[in-house]
Design an enzyme around this catalytic site. Structure first.
Site, PDB file in Angstrom:
ATOM      1  N   HIS A  47       3.285  31.616  50.630  1.00  0.00           N
ATOM      2  CA  HIS A  47       4.512  31.028  50.085  1.00  0.00           C
ATOM      3  C   HIS A  47       5.748  31.721  50.658  1.00  0.00           C
ATOM      4  CE1 HIS A  47       7.600  30.414  46.939  1.00  0.00           C
ATOM      5  NE2 HIS A  47       7.077  29.201  46.891  1.00  0.00           N
ATOM      6  N   CYS A  50      41.747  29.798  53.359  1.00  0.00           N
ATOM      7  CA  CYS A  50      41.351  31.062  53.985  1.00  0.00           C
ATOM      8  C   CYS A  50      40.494  31.906  53.051  1.00  0.00           C
ATOM      9  CB  CYS A  50      42.584  31.841  54.426  1.00  0.00           C
ATOM     10  SG  CYS A  50      43.705  32.203  53.069  1.00  0.00           S
TER      11      CYS A  50
HETATM   12  C1  PEP Z   1      41.917  34.549  48.443  1.00  0.00           C
HETATM   13  O1  PEP Z   1      42.303  34.945  47.353  1.00  0.00           O
HETATM   14  O2  PEP Z   1      41.270  33.510  48.604  1.00  0.00           O
HETATM   15  C2  PEP Z   1      42.203  35.332  49.652  1.00  0.00           C
HETATM   16  C3  PEP Z   1      41.886  34.869  50.835  1.00  0.00           C
HETATM   17  O3  PEP Z   1      42.755  36.552  49.495  1.00  0.00           O
HETATM   18  P1  PEP Z   1      41.974  37.843  49.015  1.00  0.00           P
HETATM   19  O4  PEP Z   1      40.523  37.555  49.075  1.00  0.00           O
HETATM   20  O5  PEP Z   1      42.404  38.923  49.928  1.00  0.00           O
HETATM   21  O6  PEP Z   1      42.495  38.034  47.623  1.00  0.00           O
END
Ligand code: PEP
Ligand code: MG
Length: 866
Positions: A436, A812
């Site tokens: 598995h 981001c």
């Molecule tokens: C977020 O808050 O998504 C970000 C990119 O900033 P950090 O992770 O540095 O707070």
């Protein structure tokens, strides 16, 4: 009811016959008769020498499991009267498996006597023996020990197993071929419906009600006069995907005997290691090679060919997709496209973005075998380092904390699959290549070692004892090398990722299709180099605070925080300025004119306060003030909830000198770097905004710094100022914020934290309970919550763009590299996503697949309208 000539039986389904002779035009489809039946039909259409085969539909097999039986006389009537038959499984997706094939059905005492005449006693005995053994174990379900332990393959062994059969069942071995066939069909149909088979295939992604088809094929014995035998052949190396004829052939054999035969088996192509089929039967070898390349061309896939040579003539029994590593999958897809067999878009679609990450990732530990603290069977290549965890729940909790972990179990069961998803590697005490853990590990692309029986697993006390007696406990860091099977303490140096030309080619093709940008989050020159190497289109987030935690800078930073007056603070910031300028210049230089988005200082000042006595003493020395003063100031500045306290833009508003210094460093570095190379247009991003006025205040000061630098240097430059949307209010008020900014970048880490009101740093404690009880479908810090956080993103996008149509939009947060999140961003109209540099290739591929899928969808919609 089926009207086709090929339908031999009453249909239980509108137009799907229960059983059908495989001919070029027979009504056979993957979803009714399974992948093997469909593939055999394709081989028949190519006019390849495939023995007569009848396919049974999913419906028919399901009915057999429930006590029904198709018209056996009609099935048997398709074959020569004295033919021996075999039955093989044909599930919709070959990866879902199925019961093992049963060969030589129809062997009985009378056929044995006849075959002794035509093939010889040894061959006849071998055929009959194989059938009795597999019938006894898989059909009559007798104890395998009584049947597997025979001395040789000859007549003595045969009478031994026939007597054993009679002794175990109190009945002679069934002699009627139709009765034998019915029993084989019934046992295979029922095996598929059993619970363990169901769980195993569900773990591989099969739906709960996945059907099984069966194919009944005339046996080509592989025994007899002249060159007779069996083997498998493929045109590529399954590990690398490079062209190389691989496989084995064994004279006087059947099935896959050649693969387990060791030195007796022949190589296929001429080989320095030993005799080959090319030398012993050159014509058959040439035919086989030609058949295999025809299959590659026309089936548009690298296939493993199962073949039999009977008196010198080649027969093709089956073709299955070559199993392959991630690296081989990429090479194979690219080579098929380069040879004009599939279009480039299809090559891009054929590689799973998640598995493709393996191609780039550390392939293994050099010389691991010699250095291991233990080890077992290398079940899935690739190395992984993580903290030891002993249960699936611990693995999930560890992943929720963002800590890579290695899941250690005696053996795994379906309940462990969630934990395996969360782990970076799996180590089990028991099991083999098809256990598995090994099967699921390969499916998930997880480095995996099974059967590490030379180590002592004490899962109750959560410890693992190495061969040398060293004891590892929960939380210890170990490395498993799934390529060599070695388990190593700590994190040894890894081999650098292989430069894979085929993968680069595939990514270039992916970029031709992609319609959303991919940038990297990069804080250091090393990150930026990696981002360039993976062709990121810029830096989407440079977290500047990491630069202040560097040794040598921390105390200066603390001096700045403790400065009593603006003048005092300015003096310390003047010392930080050149350091920051160098940081930015290095990034600009590496990125050579590509956009670099620098986020102004974000973390709570609280994080920089010295908490230890030593730290406080060092600071008191630097500042020339008593330790007690430092301690008092630290206490005064401590916050109850720092993540919601004095951080981000709030610092920019209340201690504006920090942002002034950073802006100056960015502008000076811009001018310096632009002189050396491509002109730089820096992007400056304000974090944790929640109100328009914050942006206005910070923007006014940054504009002033820009004017000052331009005046001092007598040089011009441009820059773009943007806002990071990571509070729900900023998303809701994007309409009034956007006219003041060139871009909005959504920080989905903080936005998730604040939308749920759930701490990023503490959620790991309850996340697995939440996911296990179905409160959240997934950890929203890993997979974007498209319902709640997603709604805020959409609102932000709509409101921001409504007031500022040219606004650049991106995300981001950690979600930026996740294929599902990229799909969401693309749909929502984002310009780019930014993710960790190592995820850039995965993101490029995933984004291209989304674009291609939507083109296919669009063209389907268009043609539906015509
Ligand atoms: C977020 O808050 O998504 C970000 C990119 O900033 P950090 O992770 O540095 O707070
Ligand atoms: Mg943030």
């Amino acid at each position: 009811m089926q009207k086709s000539d090929h339908a031999m039986d009453k249909s239980t389904h509108d137009d799907v016959p229960d059983s059908v002779l495989i001919t070029p035009t027979a009504p056979i489809a993957n979803h009714t008769h399974g992948g093997r039946a469909k593939c055999l039909q394709r081989l028949v259409r190519l006019d390849l020498p495939v023995p007569t085969t009848v396919a049974l539909s999913f419906e028919a097999v399901h009915a057999i499991a429930n006590g029904g039986m198709p018209d056996l006389a009609a099935i048997v009537g398709c074959f020569a009267p004295d033919a021996l038959l075999c039955v093989r499984p044909s599930s919709e997706d070959p990866d879902w498996g199925g019961p093992g094939a049963i060969l030589n059905i129809g062997m009985n005492d009378a056929r044995y006597v006849e075959l002794c005449q035509s093939l010889g006693r040894e061959a006849a005995a071998a055929l009959y023996l194989r059938f009795v053994q597999s019938y006894a174990v898989h059909v009559a379900r007798l104890d395998p020990d009584a049947f597997d332990d025979v001395e040789d393959n000859g007549p003595d062994a045969l009478s031994e197993v026939l007597s054993a059969y009679e002794a175990e069942t109190d009945e002679p071995f069934p002699q009627d071929p139709a009765e034998q066939l019915a029993a084989v069909l019934r046992s295979m149909a029922r095996a598929w419906e059993g619970t363990s088979a169901r769980l195993l295939r569900q773990a591989k992604g099969a739906p709960a009600d996945a059907g099984l088809g069966l194919v009944v094929q005339e046996m080509v014995p592989g025994y007899g006069q002249g060159e007779c035998g069996s083997g498998v052949l493929q045109l590529v190396n399954p590990g690398t995907g490079m062209p190389q004829i691989t496989g084995r052939y064994l004279s006087q054999s059947q099935g896959r005997d050649a693969l387990g035969a060791g030195t007796e088996a022949l190589y296929l192509e001429r080989d320095a290691r030993g005799p080959s089929l090319e030398e012993s039967a050159p014509e058959a070898f040439a035919d086989l090679k030609a058949h295999a390349s025809l299959m590659r061309r026309r089936l548009r896939e690298e296939m493993q060919v199962e073949f039999v040579i009977q008196s010198g003539g080649v027969h093709i029994l089956d073709g299955v997709r070559v199993t392959r590593t991630a690296q081989a999958a990429v090479r194979i897809a690219v080579a098929l496209a380069e040879d004009g067999i599939i279009p480039r878009e299809e090559a891009v679609m054929r590689v799973d973005p998640r598995l493709s990450a393996e191609v780039l990732h550390r392939p293994g530990v050099p010389d691991a075998q010699g250095r291991g603290n233990g080890g077992g069977i290398a079940a899935r290549p690739g190395a992984a380092t993580g903290r030891l965890v002993f249960t699936a729940a611990e693995a999930q909790a560890s992943a929720a904390r963002g800590e890579p972990c290695i899941l250690v179990r005696r053996e795994t069961s379906p309940e462990d699959v969630r934990g395996m998803h969360a782990a970076v590697g799996v180590l089990t005490e028991r099991g083999g290549m098809t256990s598995h853990a090994a099967v699921i590990g390969r499916g998930l692309g997880l480095p995996c070692i099974v059967g590490a029986s030379n180590m002592k697993f004490d899962t109750r006390r959560k410890q693992l004892t190495a061969v040398d007696g060293r004891v590892f406990v929960r939380g210890d860091i170990i490395t498993i090398d799934g390529s060599s099977g070695a388990v190593l303490a700590g994190q040894p140096e890894m081999l650098e990722a292989a430069e894979d030309g085929a993968f680069q080619t595939l990514l270039t093709w992916a970029d031709d299709q992609r319609d959303i940008g991919i940038r990297a989050n990069a804080d250091t020159p090393e990150d930026a180099e990696t981002a360039r190497k993976f062709n990121a289109q810029g830096i989407g987030l440079c977290r500047t605070e990491h630069m202040f935690f560097e040794p040598g800078r921390l105390t200066v930073m603390r001096e700045m925080i403790f400065a009593e007056t603006s003048k005092g603070r300015a003096a310390v910031l003047a010392r930080l300025l050149p350091m920051q300028r160098d940081d930015f210049q290095a990034l600009f230089r590496i990125m050579e004119g590509l956009p670099v988005c620098i986020r102004l200082f974000d973390p709570p000042l609280h994080e920089f306060l010295p908490t230890s006595k030593t730290g406080q003493r060092e600071l008191s020395e630097a500042l020339g003030i008593p330790v007690s003063d430092v301690t008092r100031r630290v206490e005064e500045m401590e916050e109850y909830n720092p993540m919601l306290g004095l951080r981000g833009v709030r610092l920019g508003v209340t201690v504006p000198e920090i942002y002034d210094m950073q802006a100056r460093a960015i502008f000076e570095a811009t001018l310096d770097a632009s002189k050396e190379g491509e002109p730089v247009v820096p992007e400056i991003m304000i974090p944790l905004v929640s109100a328009k006025r914050e942006v206005e205040l910070v923007k006014a000061r940054i504009d002033a710094v820009a004017l000052a630098v331009k005046a001092e240097r007598g040089e011009d430059f441009t820059y773009r100022l943007g806002v990071m949307v990571e509070t729900p209010r900023a998303a809701l008020r994007a309409g009034e914020i956007s006219p003041h900014t060139a871009f909005l970048s959504f920080g989905t880490n903080d936005l998730t934290q604040m939308t749920y009101g759930m701490s990023r740093d503490d959620a790991g404690r309850f996340m697995s309970a939440y996911v296990n009880q179905g409160v959240f479908p997934e950890d929203p810090f890993h997979v974007l919550d498209t319902d709640g956080v997603g709604e805020l993103l959409k609102l932000g996008v709509q409101r921001g763009r409504a007031e500022h149509p040219d606004l650049t939009l991106s995300i981001c947060g950690e979600h930026g590299g996740n294929p599902e999140s990229i799909a969401f961003c693309r749909e929502a109209g984002f310009d780019y996503v930014s993710c960790s540099p190592f995820r850039v290739p995965v993101a490029r591929l995933a984004a291209a697949q989304l674009a291609i899928s939507s083109q296919i969808g669009d063209s389907r919609k268009k043609s539906a309208k015509l």
